[in-house]
Design a protein around this motif. Structure first.
Motif, mmCIF file in Angstrom:
data_model
loop_
_atom_site.group_PDB
_atom_site.id
_atom_site.type_symbol
_atom_site.label_atom_id
_atom_site.label_comp_id
_atom_site.label_asym_id
_atom_site.label_seq_id
_atom_site.Cartn_x
_atom_site.Cartn_y
_atom_site.Cartn_z
ATOM 1 N N SER A 87 19.406 -1.229 11.690
ATOM 2 C CA SER A 87 20.555 -1.631 10.879
ATOM 3 C C SER A 87 21.868 -1.027 11.364
ATOM 4 O O SER A 87 22.937 -1.393 10.859
ATOM 5 C CB SER A 87 20.323 -1.210 9.422
ATOM 6 N N GLY A 392 18.450 -8.451 4.288
ATOM 7 C CA GLY A 392 19.404 -7.649 3.542
ATOM 8 C C GLY A 392 19.372 -7.995 2.065
ATOM 9 O O GLY A 392 19.284 -9.170 1.695
ATOM 10 N N THR A 422 22.950 -3.360 -0.477
ATOM 11 C CA THR A 422 24.396 -3.534 -0.539
ATOM 12 C C THR A 422 24.784 -3.759 -1.991
ATOM 13 O O THR A 422 24.409 -4.776 -2.593
ATOM 14 C CB THR A 422 24.848 -4.722 0.324
ATOM 15 N N GLN A 550 27.814 -13.708 3.516
ATOM 16 C CA GLN A 550 26.973 -13.131 4.564
ATOM 17 C C GLN A 550 26.181 -14.220 5.294
ATOM 18 O O GLN A 550 25.886 -14.089 6.491
ATOM 19 C CB GLN A 550 26.026 -12.090 3.974
ATOM 20 N N GLN A 554 26.213 -14.679 9.165
ATOM 21 C CA GLN A 554 24.997 -14.753 9.978
ATOM 22 C C GLN A 554 25.019 -15.992 10.860
ATOM 23 O O GLN A 554 24.576 -15.944 12.020
ATOM 24 C CB GLN A 554 23.752 -14.760 9.087
ATOM 25 N N ILE A 561 21.597 -10.583 10.172
ATOM 26 C CA ILE A 561 22.411 -9.371 10.017
ATOM 27 C C ILE A 561 21.565 -8.231 9.479
ATOM 28 O O ILE A 561 21.782 -7.070 9.795
ATOM 29 C CB ILE A 561 23.606 -9.651 9.083
ATOM 30 N N ALA A 564 23.087 -4.717 5.787
ATOM 31 C CA ALA A 564 24.432 -4.860 6.333
ATOM 32 C C ALA A 564 25.332 -3.646 6.154
ATOM 33 O O ALA A 564 26.417 -3.605 6.745
ATOM 34 C CB ALA A 564 25.110 -6.074 5.699
ATOM 35 N N TYR A 642 31.480 -10.911 12.878
ATOM 36 C CA TYR A 642 30.086 -10.684 13.236
ATOM 37 C C TYR A 642 29.721 -11.309 14.584
ATOM 38 O O TYR A 642 28.654 -11.023 15.128
ATOM 39 C CB TYR A 642 29.168 -11.198 12.132
#
Length: 645
Positions: A87, A392, A422, A550, A554, A561, A564, A642
């Motif tokens: 990660s 995630g 997260t 996200q 991705q 990912i 995250a 990203y």
């Protein structure tokens, strides 16, 4: 108000227990303290309320017990270390994920461990009722449970009621110490029914009264009193996907090729119809055949205790918000059999064991004080297994600010407090004409009602009603990725060694600047059901919004990912975030709201109020990292950032 974050009912509810913060922050099982040459203690298995003063004597030997023995696997420390490495953008192992099968082979319990655990339990007189990759479930009488776990079960007073609990920490035979993570279910507070239930009809219809703004500031409440020196706008009718995508820099990304899972309890019987109708009515891309999946349990329990129908709106919000922001993402709804920790852990485990998605949105939780170390360890193990697979987990941070108003204690929520998820905080969002991003404040609402003569707001700005959850954990150590970003004043608020601070990132949550959702609901008399739309908020909205963003990120990256947070914090201070503060205009901000007194029509009159923004209990959104919005909200450039990794 419809701030809609679902509550978890803990399998074992207890006051805050001292947690081995360093160990659990890394996901290592709660330490086994040697107490007897032939047995090892399982720390955290005796709840804090089971005190000598509250002891009412031994539980009857014949009383029934249902428990779960969670399996540690064959390399718990290695699992935590690998989850961290894959990660971390600065690690050589970054993004080198394992398949679910590889993760199980490398870190899961061996057949020999499972066999040994089963043998120990059955030898004590317990019946094995189920075996999963994560635990062995058993049932039997108190006498057998006491023999198996080396402790006495007593009855204890807890408030006005009496519950069963271990009089001392549970233990396992020394030879099994490395195989057993923890045991849950030895205490029975609160009592949870175990019979199969049928899902109830949806809740009574909820509607918002007008007038509304179509975008922030489009309609001024010119006939109502001023606030903060000027006339204020009416609350928006409810933002749609187009407005949210513009605010958070979606660009041309759609989440194509990305799988998102949503976990909640129960299942809305009308979700497919509602999601399809909502998309058609509000300009979202139509759902494609096979784009929305459901993975549901064979039966449901505790529907009355958990308020099952209230979870329908949660699922509806989550599904519709993800599709509105990431319209091409594949969505799988995973319904838990109830709102207990055990059933929600099963739903999360199903996602990980079958790798149903790379991104998991979770809009539920409870105050940290009720999460015991045994449950924290069980949750962290699932989150770490997800991390090594590139999955995630995104959890809403809570809807009651610092939780003092509701619990009497300043605290954060769990599982958002885990160092392996997260935590998503919340904001009040202003999207202007032509979908222009104007500003955000930390979500926190003070409410004052219109005076009887209509000329002023009574006791302006009024009382706190709701706000984004946040603050400093008392039980989880400060993770590496927060060090150097989170101010010491927050990180060391409860310990000189530093603790986990919540949230990590944030998005729209304020129901006064909320999202429009469509759901089939019951008529006030309960005789009919019909589709209707209403504005909704809460960090229940923020979590699926961030999960969907996200998914766009991705897609940009071209691969998963995963967990995250290290990547999110690595971008801190850059232009890819909106740095959210409580008063971005320097003048004070508020909106006017007119609500139906009964929640659905004008029969019983209207209630007019002013809702001040950026007033989150004792929490404050300031420049830089804060405990309302974390590092901020995604801005233009976040999604595409990203691509560089």
């Amino acid at each position: 108000m419809r701030s809609n974050r679902a509550k978890v009912r803990a399998v074992s509810v207890a006051a805050t227990l001292p947690m081995l913060a360093g160990a659990l922050a890394l996901g290592i099982p709660a330490a086994h303290a040697a107490d007897h040459p032939l047995r090892d203690l399982l720390a955290g298995t005796r709840p804090a309320w089971a005190t000598a003063k509250a002891d009412k004597g031994a539980t009857s030997d014949g009383a029934r017990v249902s428990a779960r023995v969670y399996l540690a696997g064959k390399d718990a420390a290695g699992l935590a270390a690998y989850a961290k490495a894959v990660s971390d953008p600065d690690s050589a192992s970054y993004g080198r994920y394992l398949t679910a099968k590889q993760a199980q082979a490398r870190f899961g319990a061996t057949k020999a461990q499972v066999a040994a655990v089963k043998s120990w339990l059955t030898a004590a007189g317990l019946k094995v009722t189920g075996v999963s990759r994560h635990y062995v479930s058993v049932s039997g009488d108190v006498a057998a449970a006491e023999k198996a776990f080396g402790t006495q079960l007593h009855n204890f007073a807890k408030g006005s009621k009496t519950y069963r609990a271990p009089a001392g920490a549970a233990s396992v035979p020394q030879g099994l110490a490395d195989a057993v993570l923890t045991v849950t279910g030895l205490d029975n507070a609160p009592h949870m029914a175990t019979h199969d239930d049928q899902l109830p009809p949806p809740d009574t219809v909820f509607r918002n009264a007008g007038p509304f703004s179509s975008y922030y500031g489009s309609k001024t409440a010119s006939t109502l009193p001023s606030a903060y020196g000027s006339k204020i706008p009416y609350a928006v009718k409810g933002y749609t996907g187009k407005q949210l995508r513009a605010a958070y820099g979606a660009g041309t990304r759609t989440g194509k090729g990305v799988r998102v899972a949503i976990t909640d309890a129960y299942a809305s019987p009308t979700i497919a119809y509602d999601a399809g109708t909502y998309a058609k009515r509000n300009g979202d891309a139509a759902w494609k055949t096979g784009q929305l999946h459901q993975s549901l349990p064979a039966a449901y329990t505790n529907t009355e205790d958990c308020g099952a129908s209230g979870w329908y709106g949660e699922e509806t919000l989550d599904v519709e918000a993800v599709h509105a922001v990431a319209p091409a993402a594949d969505v799988t709804y995973v319904g838990a059999a109830s709102c207990t920790d055990g059933d929600l852990l099963d739903a999360l485990g199903k996602v990980v064991d079958n790798h149903l998605a790379d991104i998991v949105s979770n809009s539920w939780g409870e105050v940290e004080a009720v999460q015991t170390p045994d449950l924290a360890a069980a949750y962290d193990q699932v989150f770490q297994l997800g991390a090594v697979e590139g999955i995630g987990f995104y959890f809403s941070s809570g809807d009651d600010g610092d939780e003092v108003a509701g619990s009497g204690t300043k605290q954060v929520d769990s599982p958002a407090n885990s160092a392996w998820v997260t935590a998503v905080g919340g904001t009040s969002l202003a999207v202007g004409k032509n979908d222009a991003y104007l500003w955000e404040t930390g979500w926190g609402t003070d409410k004052a009602v219109l005076s009887a003569d209509g000329k002023s707001w009574t006791d302006f700005p009024g009382a706190f009603t709701s706000g984004a959850g946040g603050g400093t954990s008392r039980t989880v150590a400060e993770p590496d990725y927060q060090q150097g970003v989170v101010p010491d004043a927050l990180a060391k608020a409860n310990s000189a060694n530093g603790n986990r601070v919540v949230p990590d990132i944030s998005a729209i949550a304020d129901p006064n600047t909320g999202f429009l959702v469509g759901q089939t609901q019951s008529s006030p008399d309960g005789k009919k059901q019909a589709y209707s739309e209403y504005r909704i908020g809460g960090t229940s909205l923020a979590a699926p919004t961030v999960a969907a963003i996200q998914a766009l990120a991705q897609e940009a990256r071209g691969k998963a990912i995963g967990f995250a947070n290290p990547a999110i914090y690595a971008k801190y201070g850059s232009k890819v975030y909106h740095d959210v503060t409580d008063d971005p205009t320097g003048k004070g901000l508020a909106v006017a709201r007119v609500d139906f007194h009964n929640g659905y029509d004008a029969t019983d009159g209207l209630d007019t109020s002013v809702r001040s923004l950026g007033k989150d209990s004792s929490l404050s959104a300031v420049k830089g990292y804060d405990d309302v919005t974390g590092v901020g909200t995604p801005a233009s450039g976040y999604v595409e950032s990203y691509r560089r990794h």
